[in-house]
Design an enzyme around this catalytic site. Structure first.
Site, PDB file in Angstrom:
ATOM      1  N   CYS A  89       0.827  -1.222   0.000  1.00 13.13           N
ATOM      2  CA  CYS A  89       0.000   0.000   0.000  1.00 13.13           C
ATOM      3  C   CYS A  89       0.855   1.263   0.000  1.00 13.13           C
ATOM      4  CB  CYS A  89      -0.930   0.008   1.208  1.00 13.13           C
ATOM      5  SG  CYS A  89      -1.780  -1.547   1.448  1.00 13.13           S
ATOM      6  N   SER A 213     -10.985   0.885   5.521  1.00 12.85           N
ATOM      7  CA  SER A 213     -10.906   1.685   4.293  1.00 12.85           C
ATOM      8  C   SER A 213     -11.680   0.977   3.190  1.00 12.85           C
ATOM      9  CB  SER A 213      -9.450   1.879   3.882  1.00 12.85           C
ATOM     10  OG  SER A 213      -8.827   0.618   3.732  1.00 12.85           O
ATOM     11  N   LYS A 334     -10.346   6.073   4.220  1.00 13.89           N
ATOM     12  CA  LYS A 334     -11.663   5.678   4.744  1.00 13.89           C
ATOM     13  C   LYS A 334     -12.803   6.101   3.831  1.00 13.89           C
ATOM     14  CE  LYS A 334     -14.021   3.823   6.384  1.00 13.89           C
ATOM     15  NZ  LYS A 334     -15.445   3.792   6.284  1.00 13.89           N
ATOM     16  N   HIS A 338      -9.152   3.720  -1.133  1.00 10.23           N
ATOM     17  CA  HIS A 338      -7.784   3.207  -1.027  1.00 10.23           C
ATOM     18  C   HIS A 338      -7.445   2.257  -2.183  1.00 10.23           C
ATOM     19  CE1 HIS A 338      -4.079   1.939   0.665  1.00 10.23           C
ATOM     20  NE2 HIS A 338      -4.504   1.009   1.490  1.00 10.23           N
TER      21      HIS A 338
HETATM   22  C1  LIG Z   1     -14.832  -3.819   5.036  1.00  9.85           C
HETATM   23  C2  LIG Z   1     -15.000  -4.710   3.833  1.00  9.85           C
HETATM   24  C3  LIG Z   1     -14.646  -6.141   4.189  1.00  9.85           C
HETATM   25  C4  LIG Z   1     -16.462  -4.635   3.381  1.00  9.85           C
HETATM   26  O1  LIG Z   1     -16.635  -5.405   2.234  1.00  9.85           O
HETATM   27  P1  LIG Z   1     -18.020  -6.183   1.959  1.00  9.85           P
HETATM   28  O2  LIG Z   1     -18.477  -6.807   3.234  1.00  9.85           O
HETATM   29  O3  LIG Z   1     -17.831  -7.067   0.786  1.00  9.85           O
HETATM   30  O4  LIG Z   1     -18.987  -5.013   1.640  1.00  9.85           O
HETATM   31  P2  LIG Z   1     -19.818  -4.815   0.297  1.00  9.85           P
HETATM   32  O5  LIG Z   1     -18.890  -4.504  -0.838  1.00  9.85           O
HETATM   33  O6  LIG Z   1     -20.748  -5.987   0.145  1.00  9.85           O
HETATM   34  O7  LIG Z   1     -20.655  -3.510   0.629  1.00  9.85           O
HETATM   35  C5  LIG Z   1     -21.758  -3.515   1.515  1.00  9.85           C
HETATM   36  C6  LIG Z   1     -22.141  -2.068   1.783  1.00  9.85           C
HETATM   37  O8  LIG Z   1     -21.124  -1.475   2.612  1.00  9.85           O
HETATM   38  C7  LIG Z   1     -20.506  -0.396   1.919  1.00  9.85           C
HETATM   39  N1  LIG Z   1     -19.082  -0.512   2.220  1.00  9.85           N
HETATM   40  C8  LIG Z   1     -18.219  -1.453   1.778  1.00  9.85           C
HETATM   41  N2  LIG Z   1     -17.009  -1.266   2.332  1.00  9.85           N
HETATM   42  C9  LIG Z   1     -17.120  -0.201   3.146  1.00  9.85           C
HETATM   43  C10 LIG Z   1     -16.208   0.476   3.986  1.00  9.85           C
HETATM   44  N3  LIG Z   1     -14.929   0.065   4.095  1.00  9.85           N
HETATM   45  N4  LIG Z   1     -16.642   1.542   4.678  1.00  9.85           N
HETATM   46  C11 LIG Z   1     -17.918   1.954   4.563  1.00  9.85           C
HETATM   47  N5  LIG Z   1     -18.832   1.360   3.786  1.00  9.85           N
HETATM   48  C12 LIG Z   1     -18.429   0.288   3.092  1.00  9.85           C
HETATM   49  C13 LIG Z   1     -20.828  -0.586   0.461  1.00  9.85           C
HETATM   50  O9  LIG Z   1     -20.850   0.628  -0.227  1.00  9.85           O
HETATM   51  C14 LIG Z   1     -22.191  -1.208   0.527  1.00  9.85           C
HETATM   52  O10 LIG Z   1     -23.149  -0.201   0.770  1.00  9.85           O
HETATM   53  P3  LIG Z   1     -24.603  -0.282   0.108  1.00  9.85           P
HETATM   54  O11 LIG Z   1     -25.232  -1.526   0.682  1.00  9.85           O
HETATM   55  O12 LIG Z   1     -25.255   0.995   0.570  1.00  9.85           O
HETATM   56  O13 LIG Z   1     -24.378  -0.360  -1.357  1.00  9.85           O
HETATM   57  C15 LIG Z   1     -14.088  -4.199   2.658  1.00  9.85           C
HETATM   58  O14 LIG Z   1     -14.407  -2.861   2.362  1.00  9.85           O
HETATM   59  C16 LIG Z   1     -12.615  -4.311   3.010  1.00  9.85           C
HETATM   60  O15 LIG Z   1     -12.034  -5.383   2.955  1.00  9.85           O
HETATM   61  N6  LIG Z   1     -11.954  -3.170   3.376  1.00  9.85           N
HETATM   62  C17 LIG Z   1     -10.558  -3.167   3.770  1.00  9.85           C
HETATM   63  C18 LIG Z   1      -9.649  -3.138   2.551  1.00  9.85           C
HETATM   64  C19 LIG Z   1      -8.215  -3.345   2.965  1.00  9.85           C
HETATM   65  O16 LIG Z   1      -7.896  -4.209   3.759  1.00  9.85           O
HETATM   66  N7  LIG Z   1      -7.302  -2.546   2.379  1.00  9.85           N
HETATM   67  C20 LIG Z   1      -5.886  -2.661   2.653  1.00  9.85           C
HETATM   68  C21 LIG Z   1      -5.569  -2.126   3.994  1.00  9.85           C
HETATM   69  S1  LIG Z   1      -3.946  -2.514   4.536  1.00  9.85           S
END
Ligand SMILES: CC(C)(COP(=O)(O)OP(=O)(O)OC[C@H]1O[C@@H](n2cnc3c(N)ncnc32)[C@H](O)[C@@H]1OP(=O)(O)O)[C@@H](O)C(=O)NCCC(=O)NCCS
Length: 390
Positions: A89, A213, A334, A338
């Site tokens: 990242c 994020s 956030k 990202h």
């Molecule tokens: C948190 C996380 C697991 C959620 O993924 P998910 O469960 O598959 O969520 P979905 O894609 O099904 O989205 C579900 C809802 O949450 C929202 N959403 C998804 N990720 C979100 C987040 N991080 N913050 C806020 N809202 C989020 C979507 O927009 C969607 O909203 P909607 O229902 O109004 O359309 C994913 O965003 C993630 O893995 N984030 C971290 C990424 C990471 O690790 N980056 C590297 C860091 S070192």
């Protein structure tokens, strides 16, 4: 000599961040570079830009490696040397540092640095696996730990040692979501409440949906020149006066502590020393809030507050827009999003806007000194840069 400009930023570009269906990395990068060319009309990109250094974390997303020349082609920069830099990242934070080194070496006068990632066409499970490749294979990946899991370990250690609370972490998300509503290029433009954040689904306790994020598509770039020629290209260059980068163990389990990122501390210290500045001199910062706990660690590692005081700092409002030291005015990872390879130079883009009075309704009045803090993985790479209005 402390405080001497290393390079100057004469232009910058950012694609719209978000779910960019139907585009590829090359198109996102072309979008970012077009903005940087358009805002620097004295520069002839094809003739003047001598090299491209681009951060790109993973070929798995698009099944496309060899990103350097691919992007040079789509940007019109062939046959200039074009090199991909990978530091998870922190890939484009590292690309920025590489571009600085290329200019300081005397080899180049003008270079483009940037980064890109296209992630949203993959399922969350696929993205989670590709991201996990930046953690330790034998002991972390093999045992099924993910990045939310690794940062959850840091969060629980911080809660245990300093009494940091889930509500304090949620405050980071509330602030950054608010800032994102002011940024037309942010992925998510939605205010959230404490109640909403606290009641969101648990991803890896204590981290919930709003502590994480976003998975995002996007690209970013900067055009760097030797400081003595910057005014030929723009009346408002931004100087980079400090660059620090450090490394730590790939595995979290081998670290001296879970409540601080040693690489970020060292990178920050080196950047401050080079700039001849102290944490109190910084007016605006973009820090690596891949999870809300990471922003609190950044406050502490960068010396914005003492160890263990990050939770109090967010509660006091110091880092809000209008506070003494606004952090992540862009919305941060956030809410701006990202796209991992693009994040480091996207942070620099926001600081460039802030120090040239182009941040519109999120402008920090009178900002002179800016800082970016870009972390790779769970902290095995950290890259810190300090910027000064020219
Ligand atoms: C948190 C996380 C697991 C959620 O993924 P998910 O469960 O598959 O969520 P979905 O894609 O099904 O989205 C579900 C809802 O949450 C929202 N959403 C998804 N990720 C979100 C987040 N991080 N913050 C806020 N809202 C989020 C979507 O927009 C969607 O909203 P909607 O229902 O109004 O359309 C994913 O965003 C993630 O893995 N984030 C971290 C990424 C990471 O690790 N980056 C590297 C860091 S070192």
């Amino acid at each position: 000599m402390a405080g001497k400009p290393l390079v100057s930023i004469v232009s910058a570009g950012l694609s719209k961040f978000g779910r960019r269906e139907g585009t590829m990395c090359r198109e996102l990068f072309a979008e970012a570079t077009k903005e940087s060319f358009d805002r620097c009309s004295n520069l002839d990109p094809i003739k003047d830009i001598e090299a491209l250094f681009v951060g790109h974390m993973g070929e798995s997303y698009e099944h496309q490696g060899h990103t350097g020349p691919t992007l040079a082609d789509w940007t019109g920069l062939l046959p200039k040397p074009a090199i991909r830099i990978e530091s998870a990242c922190a890939s484009s934070g590292s690309a920025l540092r590489t571009g600085i080194m290329a200019i300081l070496s005397g080899l180049h006068k003008i270079v483009m640095v940037g980064g890109v990632e296209k992630m949203t066409h993959r399922t969350t499970a696929e993205v989670t696996e590709y991201l996990a490749m930046a953690s330790d294979m034998p002991f972390e990946q093999w045992n099924g730990i993910t990045f939310p899991g690794l940062y959850a370990l840091m969060a629980t250690a911080h809660m245990n040692k300093y009494g940091t609370t889930e509500e304090q972490m949620a405050q980071v998300a509330i602030k950054n979501h608010h800032n994102g509503t002011l940024n037309p290029k942010a992925h998510m433009q939605k205010e959230i409440t404490l109640e909403k954040a606290m009641n969101s689904k648990v991803v890896a306790w204590p981290l919930k949906l709003y502590d994480c994020s976003l998975i995002t598509d996007g690209a970013s770039c900067l055009i760097l020149t030797r400081p003595n020629i910057a005014k030929k290209y723009t009346d408002t260059p931004v100087d980079i006066i400090g660059s620090g980068q450090a490394s730590d163990t790939i595995g979290l389990y081998e670290r001296e502590t879970l409540t601080s990122l040693k690489a970020a501390k060292i990178a920050g210290q080196n950047a401050y020393n080079m700039a001849g500045l102290k944490p109190k001199d910084v007016n605006v910062a973009e820090v690596h809030d891949c999870f809300t706990i990471a922003e609190l660690l950044a406050y502490e590692d960068l010396g914005f507050c003492s160890s263990g005081e990050g939770g109090k700092m967010i509660q006091q409002g110091t880092t809000e827009l209008g506070g003494k030291l606004p952090v992540n005015t862009s919305g941060g990872l956030k809410s701006k999003g990202h796209p991992v390879g693009a994040t480091g130079t996207a942070q620099a883009y926001e600081i460039y806007l802030q120090l040239t009075n182009q941040a519109q309704n999120r402008q920090v009045e009178g900002a002179t000194i800016g800082l970016t803090h870009n972390v790779g993985g769970s902290g095995a790479t950290a890259s810190v840069h300090i910027y000064r209005r020219n």
